[in-house]
Design a protein around this motif. Structure first.
Motif, PDB file in Angstrom:
ATOM      1  N   GLN A 179     -89.955 -72.959  -9.511  1.00  0.00           N
ATOM      2  CA  GLN A 179     -91.224 -73.503  -9.947  1.00  0.00           C
ATOM      3  C   GLN A 179     -91.089 -74.992 -10.251  1.00  0.00           C
ATOM      4  OE1 GLN A 179     -93.099 -71.069 -12.821  1.00  0.00           O
ATOM      5  NE2 GLN A 179     -94.979 -72.249 -12.890  1.00  0.00           N
ATOM      6  N   GLY A 180     -92.099 -75.753  -9.866  1.00  0.00           N
ATOM      7  CA  GLY A 180     -92.131 -77.168 -10.185  1.00  0.00           C
ATOM      8  C   GLY A 180     -91.572 -78.087  -9.116  1.00  0.00           C
ATOM      9  N   ILE A 181     -90.952 -77.540  -8.083  1.00  0.00           N
ATOM     10  CA  ILE A 181     -90.392 -78.386  -7.034  1.00  0.00           C
ATOM     11  C   ILE A 181     -91.395 -78.496  -5.889  1.00  0.00           C
ATOM     12  CG2 ILE A 181     -89.193 -76.553  -5.770  1.00  0.00           C
ATOM     13  CD1 ILE A 181     -86.826 -78.540  -5.501  1.00  0.00           C
ATOM     14  N   ASP A 182     -91.510 -79.689  -5.335  1.00  0.00           N
ATOM     15  CA  ASP A 182     -92.461 -79.955  -4.257  1.00  0.00           C
ATOM     16  C   ASP A 182     -91.756 -79.782  -2.915  1.00  0.00           C
ATOM     17  OD1 ASP A 182     -94.318 -80.902  -2.431  1.00  0.00           O
ATOM     18  OD2 ASP A 182     -94.769 -82.734  -3.544  1.00  0.00           O
ATOM     19  N   PRO A 183     -92.196 -78.859  -2.064  1.00  0.00           N
ATOM     20  CA  PRO A 183     -91.548 -78.668  -0.763  1.00  0.00           C
ATOM     21  C   PRO A 183     -91.574 -79.918   0.112  1.00  0.00           C
ATOM     22  CG  PRO A 183     -93.045 -76.858  -1.263  1.00  0.00           C
ATOM     23  CD  PRO A 183     -93.305 -77.920  -2.283  1.00  0.00           C
ATOM     24  N   ARG A 184     -92.464 -80.862  -0.194  1.00  0.00           N
ATOM     25  CA  ARG A 184     -92.564 -82.091   0.592  1.00  0.00           C
ATOM     26  C   ARG A 184     -91.662 -83.196   0.049  1.00  0.00           C
ATOM     27  NH1 ARG A 184     -98.912 -81.961  -0.416  1.00  0.00           N
ATOM     28  NH2 ARG A 184     -97.946 -81.691  -2.477  1.00  0.00           N
ATOM     29  N   GLY A 185     -90.951 -82.919  -1.050  1.00  0.00           N
ATOM     30  CA  GLY A 185     -90.138 -83.938  -1.697  1.00  0.00           C
ATOM     31  C   GLY A 185     -88.670 -83.853  -1.345  1.00  0.00           C
ATOM     32  N   THR A 186     -87.857 -84.482  -2.189  1.00  0.00           N
ATOM     33  CA  THR A 186     -86.407 -84.487  -2.011  1.00  0.00           C
ATOM     34  C   THR A 186     -85.747 -83.890  -3.245  1.00  0.00           C
ATOM     35  OG1 THR A 186     -86.198 -86.738  -2.908  1.00  0.00           O
ATOM     36  CG2 THR A 186     -86.455 -86.510  -0.511  1.00  0.00           C
ATOM     37  N   VAL A 187     -84.480 -83.546  -3.082  1.00  0.00           N
ATOM     38  CA  VAL A 187     -83.732 -82.941  -4.176  1.00  0.00           C
ATOM     39  C   VAL A 187     -82.300 -83.472  -4.143  1.00  0.00           C
ATOM     40  CG1 VAL A 187     -83.076 -80.923  -2.788  1.00  0.00           C
ATOM     41  CG2 VAL A 187     -83.111 -80.754  -5.286  1.00  0.00           C
ATOM     42  N   ARG A 188     -81.710 -83.664  -5.309  1.00  0.00           N
ATOM     43  CA  ARG A 188     -80.319 -84.100  -5.405  1.00  0.00           C
ATOM     44  C   ARG A 188     -79.413 -82.877  -5.361  1.00  0.00           C
ATOM     45  NH1 ARG A 188     -76.288 -84.654  -9.203  1.00  0.00           N
ATOM     46  NH2 ARG A 188     -74.985 -86.549  -9.105  1.00  0.00           N
ATOM     47  N   MET A 189     -78.452 -82.894  -4.438  1.00  0.00           N
ATOM     48  CA  MET A 189     -77.486 -81.801  -4.328  1.00  0.00           C
ATOM     49  C   MET A 189     -76.096 -82.396  -4.187  1.00  0.00           C
ATOM     50  SD  MET A 189     -79.475 -78.995  -1.936  1.00  0.00           S
ATOM     51  CE  MET A 189     -78.564 -77.607  -2.659  1.00  0.00           C
ATOM     52  N   VAL A 190     -75.089 -81.609  -4.515  1.00  0.00           N
ATOM     53  CA  VAL A 190     -73.702 -82.068  -4.462  1.00  0.00           C
ATOM     54  C   VAL A 190     -72.937 -81.203  -3.475  1.00  0.00           C
ATOM     55  CG1 VAL A 190     -71.577 -82.450  -5.767  1.00  0.00           C
ATOM     56  CG2 VAL A 190     -73.802 -82.886  -6.849  1.00  0.00           C
ATOM     57  N   SER A 191     -72.282 -81.835  -2.521  1.00  0.00           N
ATOM     58  CA  SER A 191     -71.511 -81.097  -1.521  1.00  0.00           C
ATOM     59  C   SER A 191     -70.302 -80.418  -2.169  1.00  0.00           C
ATOM     60  CB  SER A 191     -71.028 -82.048  -0.424  1.00  0.00           C
ATOM     61  OG  SER A 191     -70.179 -81.376   0.479  1.00  0.00           O
ATOM     62  N   THR A 192     -70.048 -79.188  -1.760  1.00  0.00           N
ATOM     63  CA  THR A 192     -68.912 -78.442  -2.297  1.00  0.00           C
ATOM     64  C   THR A 192     -67.809 -78.246  -1.265  1.00  0.00           C
ATOM     65  OG1 THR A 192     -69.885 -76.305  -1.684  1.00  0.00           O
ATOM     66  CG2 THR A 192     -70.433 -77.186  -3.872  1.00  0.00           C
ATOM     67  N   ASN A 193     -67.949 -78.880  -0.078  1.00  0.00           N
ATOM     68  CA  ASN A 193     -67.006 -78.606   1.001  1.00  0.00           C
ATOM     69  C   ASN A 193     -66.903 -79.815   1.919  1.00  0.00           C
ATOM     70  OD1 ASN A 193     -65.767 -77.543   3.430  1.00  0.00           O
ATOM     71  ND2 ASN A 193     -66.245 -75.494   2.669  1.00  0.00           N
ATOM     72  N   ASP A 194     -65.693 -80.231   2.232  1.00  0.00           N
ATOM     73  CA  ASP A 194     -65.493 -81.377   3.113  1.00  0.00           C
ATOM     74  C   ASP A 194     -65.872 -81.083   4.564  1.00  0.00           C
ATOM     75  OD1 ASP A 194     -64.532 -83.141   1.153  1.00  0.00           O
ATOM     76  OD2 ASP A 194     -62.484 -82.385   1.338  1.00  0.00           O
ATOM     77  N   ASP A 195     -66.129 -79.823   4.887  1.00  0.00           N
ATOM     78  CA  ASP A 195     -66.513 -79.488   6.251  1.00  0.00           C
ATOM     79  C   ASP A 195     -67.957 -79.861   6.563  1.00  0.00           C
ATOM     80  OD1 ASP A 195     -64.032 -78.505   6.879  1.00  0.00           O
ATOM     81  OD2 ASP A 195     -64.527 -76.433   6.378  1.00  0.00           O
ATOM     82  N   SER A 196     -68.748 -80.178   5.541  1.00  0.00           N
ATOM     83  CA  SER A 196     -70.088 -80.685   5.797  1.00  0.00           C
ATOM     84  C   SER A 196     -69.956 -82.160   6.192  1.00  0.00           C
ATOM     85  CB  SER A 196     -70.971 -80.543   4.559  1.00  0.00           C
ATOM     86  OG  SER A 196     -70.653 -81.535   3.601  1.00  0.00           O
TER      87      SER A 196
END
Length: 244
Positions: A179-196
């Motif tokens: 709830q509260g997140i806009d599907p048209r927006g952006t989000v901060r995420m942190v990579s957990t794997n060097d394979d990305s």
């Protein structure tokens, strides 16, 4: 993206033909999963074909499901199947996919949380409860706090993307996002794997609704479907808008 596509293209069709003819599938309604309320982020839970209805092989599953927190992002994938499949054959195609993901890729279960066919039908993918935040194996480095939705098809450049498929992806994504997140927006995420494509521990800002290619060296979800992500975001936002 469903890896090892060349081998799978030859394997899936015979398997789909050999399985027994499926009886009409029963859609899993909101009253059949009490893990969460009917709504998550403001959109109603869509009708979903459960694992029992597409006859998932629970004996293949290696480990119990792992749960993460609220869903902050939706990653859209494609499976690499030909686009002209018969929607009645999808349960058999899912069983073949499950077997390849476990026995071929070495994963605990089918990688995607949900799968959508060209008729707009939504299927439960990875086990653990459709109303819960199940950690998938869909987007290396970003499986936590996200949901992986795979569209059955190839979606090469110029391939028409059915409106029903776009709507199906939007329905399940709109429901699963917190709830509260806009599907048209952006989000901060942190990579957990060097394979990305991002090193482990690197914080990045991604579209709330992203394609697999946004975090991994791949053409997934196909050029045609990737071009429809703005339309999917808009439909999700519409579904999550307050009812008047």
């Amino acid at each position: 993206m469903w890896l090892r596509r060349t081998a799978l293209a030859a394997a899936v069709v015979p398997l789909a033909l050999l399985v027994f003819r499926d009886a009409p599938v029963r859609l899993l309604g909101p009253d059949q999963d009490s893990a969460q309320p009917e709504t998550a982020g403001g959109a109603p839970r869509p009708a979903i074909v459960g694992r029992a209805q597409w006859h998932a092989d629970e004996g293949l599953v290696k480990e119990h499901a792992t749960y993460t927190g609220e869903v902050n992002a939706v990653f859209v994938h494609h499976t690499g199947h030909p686009n002209d499949y018969d929607c009645a054959d999808v349960p058999g195609m899912l069983r073949a996919m499950e077997e390849d993901h476990v026995r071929g890729e070495g994963w605990d279960d089918i990688g995607y949380n949900f799968v959508v066919d060209r008729c707009g039908t939504i299927y439960e993918g990875r086990a653990g409860g459709i109303g819960r935040s199940v950690r998938g194996a869909h987007t290396t480095g970003f499986n936590a706090h996200s949901v992986g939705v795979a569209a059955i098809g190839d979606f090469a450049p110029g391939v028409p993307v059915p409106k029903a498929l776009i709507e199906g992806i939007a329905k399940v994504g709109a429901w699963k996002l917190r709830q509260g997140i806009d599907p048209r927006g952006t989000v901060r995420m942190v990579s957990t794997n060097d394979d990305s494509i991002f090193r482990r521990g690197q914080a990045v800002h991604l579209h709330v609704v992203s394609g697999h290619r946004d975090t991994f060296e791949t053409n997934c979800p196909g050029d045609a479907l990737y071009a429809q992500l703005p339309a999917i975001r808009e439909e999700m936002a519409r579904l999550r808008a307050p009812r008047k």
